[in-house]
Design a protein around this motif. Structure first.
Motif, PDB file in Angstrom:
ATOM      1  N   ALA A  71       0.827  -1.211   0.000  1.00  9.00           N
ATOM      2  CA  ALA A  71       0.000   0.000   0.000  1.00  9.00           C
ATOM      3  C   ALA A  71       0.858   1.257   0.000  1.00  9.00           C
ATOM      4  CB  ALA A  71      -0.938   0.001   1.212  1.00  9.00           C
ATOM      5  N   GLY A  72       2.051   1.145   0.564  1.00  7.16           N
ATOM      6  CA  GLY A  72       2.951   2.282   0.610  1.00  7.16           C
ATOM      7  C   GLY A  72       3.873   2.392  -0.587  1.00  7.16           C
ATOM      8  N   GLY A  73       3.660   1.535  -1.579  1.00  7.13           N
ATOM      9  CA  GLY A  73       4.458   1.593  -2.791  1.00  7.13           C
ATOM     10  C   GLY A  73       5.844   1.005  -2.672  1.00  7.13           C
ATOM     11  N   ARG A  74       6.052   0.168  -1.659  1.00 10.68           N
ATOM     12  CA  ARG A  74       7.381  -0.402  -1.423  1.00 10.68           C
ATOM     13  C   ARG A  74       7.484  -1.881  -1.810  1.00 10.68           C
ATOM     14  NH1 ARG A  74      10.172   1.896   3.049  1.00 10.68           N
ATOM     15  NH2 ARG A  74       9.964   4.170   3.032  1.00 10.68           N
ATOM     16  N   PHE A  75       6.376  -2.500  -2.227  1.00 10.84           N
ATOM     17  CA  PHE A  75       6.388  -3.946  -2.451  1.00 10.84           C
ATOM     18  C   PHE A  75       5.456  -4.289  -3.601  1.00 10.84           C
ATOM     19  CE2 PHE A  75       5.291  -8.393  -1.180  1.00 10.84           C
ATOM     20  CZ  PHE A  75       6.577  -8.901  -1.178  1.00 10.84           C
ATOM     21  N   PRO A  76       5.874  -5.161  -4.524  1.00 11.86           N
ATOM     22  CA  PRO A  76       5.043  -5.490  -5.685  1.00 11.86           C
ATOM     23  C   PRO A  76       3.859  -6.389  -5.332  1.00 11.86           C
ATOM     24  CG  PRO A  76       7.058  -6.788  -5.720  1.00 11.86           C
ATOM     25  CD  PRO A  76       7.208  -5.813  -4.591  1.00 11.86           C
ATOM     26  N   ALA A  77       2.724  -6.112  -5.921  1.00 13.05           N
ATOM     27  CA  ALA A  77       1.505  -6.879  -5.645  1.00 13.05           C
ATOM     28  C   ALA A  77       1.670  -8.352  -5.996  1.00 13.05           C
ATOM     29  CB  ALA A  77       0.331  -6.282  -6.423  1.00 13.05           C
ATOM     30  N   MET A 141      -0.812   0.357  12.851  1.00 12.14           N
ATOM     31  CA  MET A 141      -0.619   1.589  12.087  1.00 12.14           C
ATOM     32  C   MET A 141       0.724   2.231  12.435  1.00 12.14           C
ATOM     33  SD  MET A 141      -3.060   4.983  11.910  1.00 12.14           S
ATOM     34  CE  MET A 141      -2.656   5.544  13.580  1.00 12.14           C
ATOM     35  N   PHE A 142       1.014   2.331  13.731  1.00  6.68           N
ATOM     36  CA  PHE A 142       2.284   2.940  14.124  1.00  6.68           C
ATOM     37  C   PHE A 142       3.469   2.020  13.833  1.00  6.68           C
ATOM     38  CE2 PHE A 142      -0.339   6.093  16.108  1.00  6.68           C
ATOM     39  CZ  PHE A 142       0.444   7.231  16.025  1.00  6.68           C
ATOM     40  N   PHE A 143       3.242   0.717  13.858  1.00  6.22           N
ATOM     41  CA  PHE A 143       4.307  -0.217  13.488  1.00  6.22           C
ATOM     42  C   PHE A 143       4.728   0.018  12.039  1.00  6.22           C
ATOM     43  CE2 PHE A 143       5.632  -4.915  12.987  1.00  6.22           C
ATOM     44  CZ  PHE A 143       6.889  -4.664  13.494  1.00  6.22           C
ATOM     45  N   LEU A 144       3.755   0.174  11.147  1.00  4.69           N
ATOM     46  CA  LEU A 144       4.079   0.440   9.743  1.00  4.69           C
ATOM     47  C   LEU A 144       4.717   1.805   9.574  1.00  4.69           C
ATOM     48  CD1 LEU A 144       3.751  -1.096   7.012  1.00  4.69           C
ATOM     49  CD2 LEU A 144       2.784  -2.195   9.037  1.00  4.69           C
ATOM     50  N   LEU A 145       4.259   2.768  10.352  1.00  4.02           N
ATOM     51  CA  LEU A 145       4.864   4.104  10.295  1.00  4.02           C
ATOM     52  C   LEU A 145       6.355   4.023  10.633  1.00  4.02           C
ATOM     53  CD1 LEU A 145       3.997   7.123   9.873  1.00  4.02           C
ATOM     54  CD2 LEU A 145       3.890   7.261  12.358  1.00  4.02           C
ATOM     55  N   VAL A 146       6.687   3.268  11.670  1.00  2.00           N
ATOM     56  CA  VAL A 146       8.090   3.097  12.053  1.00  2.00           C
ATOM     57  C   VAL A 146       8.858   2.339  10.968  1.00  2.00           C
ATOM     58  CG1 VAL A 146       9.651   1.982  13.693  1.00  2.00           C
ATOM     59  CG2 VAL A 146       7.638   3.210  14.529  1.00  2.00           C
ATOM     60  N   GLY A 213      -4.847  -1.467   9.932  1.00  2.00           N
ATOM     61  CA  GLY A 213      -3.849  -0.609  10.553  1.00  2.00           C
ATOM     62  C   GLY A 213      -2.604  -0.442   9.703  1.00  2.00           C
ATOM     63  N   ALA A 214      -2.171  -1.519   9.063  1.00  2.00           N
ATOM     64  CA  ALA A 214      -0.971  -1.463   8.226  1.00  2.00           C
ATOM     65  C   ALA A 214      -1.173  -0.550   7.024  1.00  2.00           C
ATOM     66  CB  ALA A 214      -0.595  -2.869   7.768  1.00  2.00           C
ATOM     67  N   VAL A 215      -2.316  -0.668   6.380  1.00  2.00           N
ATOM     68  CA  VAL A 215      -2.604   0.192   5.222  1.00  2.00           C
ATOM     69  C   VAL A 215      -2.677   1.655   5.660  1.00  2.00           C
ATOM     70  CG1 VAL A 215      -4.313   0.747   3.449  1.00  2.00           C
ATOM     71  CG2 VAL A 215      -3.729  -1.644   3.925  1.00  2.00           C
ATOM     72  N   LEU A 216      -3.334   1.910   6.776  1.00  2.00           N
ATOM     73  CA  LEU A 216      -3.417   3.283   7.288  1.00  2.00           C
ATOM     74  C   LEU A 216      -2.031   3.832   7.616  1.00  2.00           C
ATOM     75  CD1 LEU A 216      -6.513   3.057   9.671  1.00  2.00           C
ATOM     76  CD2 LEU A 216      -6.399   4.192   7.446  1.00  2.00           C
ATOM     77  N   GLY A 217      -1.199   3.019   8.251  1.00  2.00           N
ATOM     78  CA  GLY A 217       0.139   3.460   8.610  1.00  2.00           C
ATOM     79  C   GLY A 217       0.992   3.778   7.401  1.00  2.00           C
ATOM     80  N   ALA A 218       0.897   2.936   6.371  1.00  2.00           N
ATOM     81  CA  ALA A 218       1.665   3.166   5.150  1.00  2.00           C
ATOM     82  C   ALA A 218       1.208   4.437   4.445  1.00  2.00           C
ATOM     83  CB  ALA A 218       1.531   1.961   4.223  1.00  2.00           C
ATOM     84  N   LYS A 219      -0.102   4.628   4.371  1.00  2.00           N
ATOM     85  CA  LYS A 219      -0.637   5.827   3.720  1.00  2.00           C
ATOM     86  C   LYS A 219      -0.267   7.083   4.514  1.00  2.00           C
ATOM     87  CE  LYS A 219      -2.803   3.732   0.328  1.00  2.00           C
ATOM     88  NZ  LYS A 219      -2.337   3.874  -1.088  1.00  2.00           N
ATOM     89  N   LEU A 223       2.021  10.301   3.353  1.00  2.00           N
ATOM     90  CA  LEU A 223       1.479  11.661   3.451  1.00  2.00           C
ATOM     91  C   LEU A 223       2.480  12.616   4.097  1.00  2.00           C
ATOM     92  CD1 LEU A 223      -1.018  13.526   3.137  1.00  2.00           C
ATOM     93  CD2 LEU A 223      -1.688  12.808   5.446  1.00  2.00           C
ATOM     94  N   ILE A 224       3.135  12.156   5.154  1.00  2.00           N
ATOM     95  CA  ILE A 224       4.068  13.051   5.851  1.00  2.00           C
ATOM     96  C   ILE A 224       5.473  13.026   5.256  1.00  2.00           C
ATOM     97  CG2 ILE A 224       2.791  12.824   8.027  1.00  2.00           C
ATOM     98  CD1 ILE A 224       5.009  10.962   9.039  1.00  2.00           C
ATOM     99  N   ALA A 225       5.803  11.967   4.511  1.00  2.00           N
ATOM    100  CA  ALA A 225       7.165  11.853   3.973  1.00  2.00           C
ATOM    101  C   ALA A 225       7.359  12.656   2.711  1.00  2.00           C
ATOM    102  CB  ALA A 225       7.502  10.375   3.704  1.00  2.00           C
ATOM    103  N   GLY A 226       6.292  12.828   1.949  1.00  2.00           N
ATOM    104  CA  GLY A 226       6.410  13.590   0.709  1.00  2.00           C
ATOM    105  C   GLY A 226       6.899  12.737  -0.438  1.00  2.00           C
ATOM    106  N   GLU A 227       6.912  13.290  -1.599  1.00  2.00           N
ATOM    107  CA  GLU A 227       7.248  12.564  -2.803  1.00  2.00           C
ATOM    108  C   GLU A 227       8.729  12.167  -2.878  1.00  2.00           C
ATOM    109  OE1 GLU A 227       5.143  11.392  -5.030  1.00  2.00           O
ATOM    110  OE2 GLU A 227       3.541  12.228  -3.801  1.00  2.00           O
ATOM    111  N   SER A 228       9.595  12.897  -2.167  1.00  2.00           N
ATOM    112  CA  SER A 228      11.026  12.618  -2.268  1.00  2.00           C
ATOM    113  C   SER A 228      11.440  11.350  -1.533  1.00  2.00           C
ATOM    114  CB  SER A 228      11.827  13.792  -1.696  1.00  2.00           C
ATOM    115  OG  SER A 228      11.492  14.015  -0.336  1.00  2.00           O
TER     116      SER A 228
END
Length: 229
Positions: A71-77, A141-146, A213-219, A223-228
């Protein structure tokens, strides 16, 4: 296939180390490690495996983490299915080994819970379904954020395993009394199957809540990390 094998072994170690500490050592007469010891054990399994197999598979060890990274764009479906299968099989294999070890001790009774996750009367602290749902969603959610932040290319190199392992330790310190802490559907499945009955009936929550929670954390991280990122 090397990645799938690594996920199998890594998840095996997580369940054997984490749930094993809960079943075998948490309440050992006079010398039990208690909640804090179990929390640390789960964290240590992630730290050790992250250094051991992180360069092979990414060391997800958790279907919710794999889905969150997708969901966070880090892993292929296309790899989600095989990763999740490997993780669940590793967890079940660990549950089987733990069952063999634990059943060799006097007074063992799998009906006491076998480190299964639960809510209501099967919550260690008697917490409700709503409390368990909110707890599992927020903790994952916070686990994925970390995870997303610690593995960001802008983060200090080499410290991600420590941050992730410590996050999992903290999560357990908070939530063991509520649900026995899942944040990982494979971990929940690996022991619930040996308990059967209520543990399997309540297993749906420990798939649904961590994934949400994982999908929410990744999204949230994107959101806070930005495109870079």
């Amino acid at each position: 296939m090397k990645s799938y094998g690594a996920e199998f072994l890594g998840t095996f170690w997580l369940v054997l180390g984490g749930c094993g500490s809960a079943v075998l050592a948490a309440g050992f007469p006079n010398l039990g490690i208690g909640f804090a010891g179990v929390a640390l054990a789960f964290g240590l399994t992630v730290v050790t495996m992250a250094y051991a197999i992180g360069h092979i598979s990414g060391c997800h060890l958790n279907p919710a983490v794999s889905i969150g990274l997708w969901a966070g764009g880090r892993f292929p479906a296309g790899q989600l299915g095989p990763y999740i299968v490997a993780q669940v099989l590793g967890a079940i294999a660990a549950g089987a080994v733990l069952y063999v070890i634990a059943s060799g001790g006097a007074g063992f009774d799998v009906a006491k819970g076998f480190a299964s996750n639960g809510y209501g009367e099967h919550s260690p602290g008697g917490y409700s379904l709503l409390a368990a749902l909110v707890c599992e969603v927020v903790m994952t959610m916070f686990f994925l954020l970390v995870i997303m932040g610690a593995t960001d290319k802008r983060a200090p190199a080499g410290f991600a395993p420590l941050a992730i392992g410590l996050a999992l330790t903290l999560i357990h310190l908070i939530s063991i009394p509520v649900t026995n802490t899942s944040v990982n559907p494979a971990r929940s499945t690996g022991v619930a199957l040996f308990v059967g009955g209520w543990a399997v009936q309540q297993l749906w929550l420990f798939w649904l809540a961590p994934i949400i929670g994982a999908v929410l954390g990744a999204k949230l991280y994107r959101l806070i990390a930005g495109e870079s990122e």
